[in-house]
Write a protein that holds these residues in place. Structure first.
Motif, PDB file in Angstrom:
ATOM      1  N   GLY A 156     -11.629  -2.250   2.419  1.00 55.07           N
ATOM      2  CA  GLY A 156     -11.533  -0.883   2.388  1.00 55.07           C
ATOM      3  C   GLY A 156     -10.983  -0.746   2.650  1.00 55.07           C
ATOM      4  N   ALA A 215      -6.839   2.911  -8.350  1.00 52.64           N
ATOM      5  CA  ALA A 215      -8.065   2.699  -9.262  1.00 52.64           C
ATOM      6  C   ALA A 215      -8.434   3.120  -8.508  1.00 52.64           C
ATOM      7  CB  ALA A 215      -7.825   1.270 -10.051  1.00 52.64           C
ATOM      8  N   ARG A 216      -8.688   3.053  -6.988  1.00 52.23           N
ATOM      9  CA  ARG A 216      -9.932   3.132  -6.057  1.00 52.23           C
ATOM     10  C   ARG A 216      -8.855   4.917  -5.287  1.00 52.23           C
ATOM     11  NH1 ARG A 216      -9.396  -1.997  -6.470  1.00 52.23           N
ATOM     12  NH2 ARG A 216     -11.172  -2.598  -6.672  1.00 52.23           N
ATOM     13  N   ASN A 217      -8.475   5.342  -6.016  1.00 49.45           N
ATOM     14  CA  ASN A 217      -7.730   6.596  -5.128  1.00 49.45           C
ATOM     15  C   ASN A 217      -6.920   6.927  -3.853  1.00 49.45           C
ATOM     16  OD1 ASN A 217      -8.672   8.484  -7.503  1.00 49.45           O
ATOM     17  ND2 ASN A 217     -10.558   8.264  -6.218  1.00 49.45           N
ATOM     18  N   GLY A 218      -6.277   4.755  -4.138  1.00 52.39           N
ATOM     19  CA  GLY A 218      -5.730   5.086  -2.321  1.00 52.39           C
ATOM     20  C   GLY A 218      -4.561   4.415  -2.490  1.00 52.39           C
ATOM     21  N   THR A 266      -7.707   1.400   1.787  1.00 53.20           N
ATOM     22  CA  THR A 266      -6.569   1.630   0.426  1.00 53.20           C
ATOM     23  C   THR A 266      -5.184   2.787   0.478  1.00 53.20           C
ATOM     24  OG1 THR A 266      -8.261   3.983   0.962  1.00 53.20           O
ATOM     25  CG2 THR A 266      -9.475   1.656  -0.739  1.00 53.20           C
ATOM     26  N   ILE A 312      -7.873  -4.590   0.294  1.00 51.96           N
ATOM     27  CA  ILE A 312      -8.495  -3.735  -0.578  1.00 51.96           C
ATOM     28  C   ILE A 312      -9.960  -4.145  -0.619  1.00 51.96           C
ATOM     29  CG2 ILE A 312      -8.774  -3.213  -3.088  1.00 51.96           C
ATOM     30  CD1 ILE A 312      -5.729  -4.041  -3.781  1.00 51.96           C
ATOM     31  N   LYS A 326      -4.249  -1.621  -8.327  1.00 47.59           N
ATOM     32  CA  LYS A 326      -5.414  -1.770  -8.144  1.00 47.59           C
ATOM     33  C   LYS A 326      -6.065  -0.166  -7.089  1.00 47.59           C
ATOM     34  CE  LYS A 326      -5.865  -6.305  -8.461  1.00 47.59           C
ATOM     35  NZ  LYS A 326      -5.731  -7.877  -7.842  1.00 47.59           N
ATOM     36  N   LEU A 327      -5.222   0.009  -6.170  1.00 48.20           N
ATOM     37  CA  LEU A 327      -4.989   1.477  -5.406  1.00 48.20           C
ATOM     38  C   LEU A 327      -5.526   2.016  -5.726  1.00 48.20           C
ATOM     39  CD1 LEU A 327      -2.490   0.278  -2.403  1.00 48.20           C
ATOM     40  CD2 LEU A 327      -5.383   0.215  -2.619  1.00 48.20           C
TER      41      LEU A 327
END
Lengths: 110, 132
Positions: free
Chosen positions: A39, A70-73, A41, A36, A67-68
């Motif tokens: 970078g 939350a990062r649009n992953g 994701t 993560i 976590k992903l």
């Protein structure tokens, strides 16, 4: 536990084998945080070689999923075997995570 | 009866699981079922390792108690604080990812994977009895 990573056009393919338990899950967490932080994701986690998982391992997978998100992953899982498949079913995790029968199928769905 | 007593520390977890899986294998249990036994054991032991001895070091003992044909009865004993893990509430298995809390999941798995799972306090000892 052994973790191998391979970059693909669709995302990072992470192959986990052995045991994902209270002893090994901190190492898994570190590897996922590394992805993560680097970078990545979109993760395809191939569990073909995973023979055992406990709630500590489920907790780790849930943590990386959050976590992903939350990062649009995105995270998808592939090739759950025997005991691992059963634990995902009993715990309800198979209802809340995208699971595919092979890594090829998972990659094609991304 | 065979038993193994170890300091209640994570570094001994694998050895304790191997002790039980060896007994299960001797009883002719299928490999998948042995992994389920290990899972229920791990969830129980991790709970003791993390919570039984908040202020001091302590031990945990695993006993393989003679039981019926095809059955495996394991007792896990510690002298930590009294704690009935089965008094914990069950997890919400239908919650979506964002809301999903994992507390209680280990105990839920123990219940699902055992024929009988019981807690009792004997004097100053917590006894967790798991029948497979």
């Amino acid at each position: 536990m052994e973790i191998r990573k391979q970059k693909t056009e669709k995302g990072m393919l992470v192959s986990v084998s052995g045991r994902l338990d209270a002893v090994t899950s901190p190492d898994f967490d570190k590897e996922m945080e590394g992805c993560i932080a680097g970078g990545d994701t979109v993760l395809v986690v191939d569990l073909q070689g995973l023979e055992y998982i406990s709630s500590a391992g489920l907790r780790s997978i849930l943590a990386v999923t959050k976590k992903l998100k939350a990062r649009n992953g995105k995270i998808v899982l592939a090739s759950l075997q025997n005991m691992v498949k059963e634990v995902f079913e009993i715990s309800g995790f198979s209802k809340i995570l995208p699971i595919f029968s092979s890594k090829e199928e998972a990659l094609s769905q991304l | 009866m065979e038993a193994l007593k170890k300091p209640a520390r994570m570094e001994h977890l694998e050895e304790m699981l191997a002790f039980v899986s060896t007994r299960a294998r001797e009883k002719g249990m299928a490999e998948k079922r042995i992994l389920e036994v290990e899972l229920a054991l791990e969830e129980s032991l991790v709970n003791i390792i993390n919570y039984a001895y908040p202020d001091k070091d302590g031990t945990v003992e695993i006993r393989c108690v003679p039981s019926g044909e095809g059955k495996l009865l394991i007792e896990i004993r510690d002298q930590g604080i009294p704690f009935d893990i089965f008094s914990m509430s069950a997890p919400d298995l239908d919650a979506v990812v964002e809301e999903r809390a994992v507390g209680g999941l280990g105990i839920y798995l123990i219940r699902q994977l055992t024929r009988v799972a019981e807690y009792r306090r004997e004097g100053r000892t917590n006894v967790l009895s798991l029948l497979f």
